[in-house]
Design an enzyme around this catalytic site. Structure first.
Site, PDB file in Angstrom:
ATOM      1  N   SER A  48     -13.663   4.626   4.477  1.00 32.92           N
ATOM      2  CA  SER A  48     -12.448   5.405   4.272  1.00 32.92           C
ATOM      3  C   SER A  48     -12.468   6.555   5.263  1.00 32.92           C
ATOM      4  CB  SER A  48     -12.383   5.942   2.837  1.00 32.92           C
ATOM      5  OG  SER A  48     -11.216   6.700   2.649  1.00 32.92           O
ATOM      6  N   GLU A  49     -11.373   6.721   6.004  1.00 34.15           N
ATOM      7  CA  GLU A  49     -11.385   7.679   7.114  1.00 34.15           C
ATOM      8  C   GLU A  49     -11.586   9.122   6.691  1.00 34.15           C
ATOM      9  OE1 GLU A  49      -6.968   6.355   6.814  1.00 34.15           O
ATOM     10  OE2 GLU A  49      -8.941   5.531   6.367  1.00 34.15           O
ATOM     11  N   ASN A  50     -11.406   9.415   5.396  1.00 33.08           N
ATOM     12  CA  ASN A  50     -11.643  10.793   4.969  1.00 33.08           C
ATOM     13  C   ASN A  50     -13.112  11.075   4.674  1.00 33.08           C
ATOM     14  OD1 ASN A  50     -11.459   9.123   2.686  1.00 33.08           O
ATOM     15  ND2 ASN A  50     -10.917  10.831   1.355  1.00 33.08           N
ATOM     16  N   GLY A 130      -5.450   7.689   8.738  1.00 38.50           N
ATOM     17  CA  GLY A 130      -6.016   7.524  10.080  1.00 38.50           C
ATOM     18  C   GLY A 130      -5.398   6.368  10.827  1.00 38.50           C
TER      19      GLY A 130
END
Length: 218
Positions: A48-50, A130
């Site tokens: 997950s891009e976070n 993202g």
């Protein structure tokens, strides 16, 4: 095909594109269903891009909607062996080409392999996440979406909505077809037997190149 079956049908076909050991980023909505259909023996690492590497299954027991969320703001979980990293490191993985595949939804795609999945004015959406980075950083970009929207084609000659990124898609998978993006255009490589090739083309604004090895979706 019944409307309630479409998302699961698409997700199941997308799952066959993933290989054992792949690092995979999933967009919000339909793409999050893909892990439910992974073939036996295929394990992937979800990113997950976070800042989560190795996302896991969310249950009532581990759901923490305040502290652990995915890039779309939905409750998330970390699987066994997973970890948290800072956002800059996470995007370094994406921009550095370390994500094997990303699966994203789309509002529009076109025959040049470009994607538009920006927010529609007046509609509430969690944000871009993202997507722009993933489209240019992931090795394999799969757009998983319904073939039409209220009967209107979503696969166009040229996107009408603002681009998220251009010349970035490798494959489009809908409830009607599997389409490869090639230098010559969009190649129809698989079809849902519930539809004829003529019906698929009629639901597609872009011209489809029918593969000589065309086969049914399975």
């Amino acid at each position: 095909m019944d409307k309630s079956e479409i998302k699961g049908f698409i997700a199941k076909r997308v799952a066959k594109e993933l290989k054992d050991g792949d690092v995979v980023n999933l967009g919000i909505g339909l793409p999050t269903l893909v892990p439910n259909y992974l073939p036996e023996g295929v394990k992937v690492t979800l990113q997950s891009e976070n800042g989560i590497i190795g996302t896991g299954t969310v249950t009532d027991e581990n759901k923490d909607p305040i502290h652990v969320v995915d890039a779309g703001g939905s409750p998330a979980a970390v699987g066994y062996g997973g970890c948290f990293i800072d956002s800059s490191t996470s995007f370094g993985l994406i921009r550095g080409g370390h994500v094997d595949a990303t699966v994203l939804g789309g509002l529009e795609v076109d025959e040049e392999g470009s994607l538009s999945n920006w927010i529609i004015p007046g509609k509430k959406m969690p944000g871009m996440g993202g997507a722009m980075d993933l489209l240019v950083g992931a090795k394999n970009v799969i757009v998983a979406m319904e073939h039409t929207a209220k009967g209107n084609p979503k696969i166009l000659k040229k996107c009408k909505l603002p681009y998220t990124a251009v010349h970035c898609i490798t494959k489009i998978i809908t409830e009607m077809a599997v389409i490869n993006v090639t230098d010559k255009g969009l190649e129809l490589v698989e079809y849902n037997p519930e539809f004829t090739v003529e019906q698929i083309q009629a639901a597609t604004e872009a011209t489809l190149i029918v593969s000589p090895d065309l086969k049914p979706m399975c």
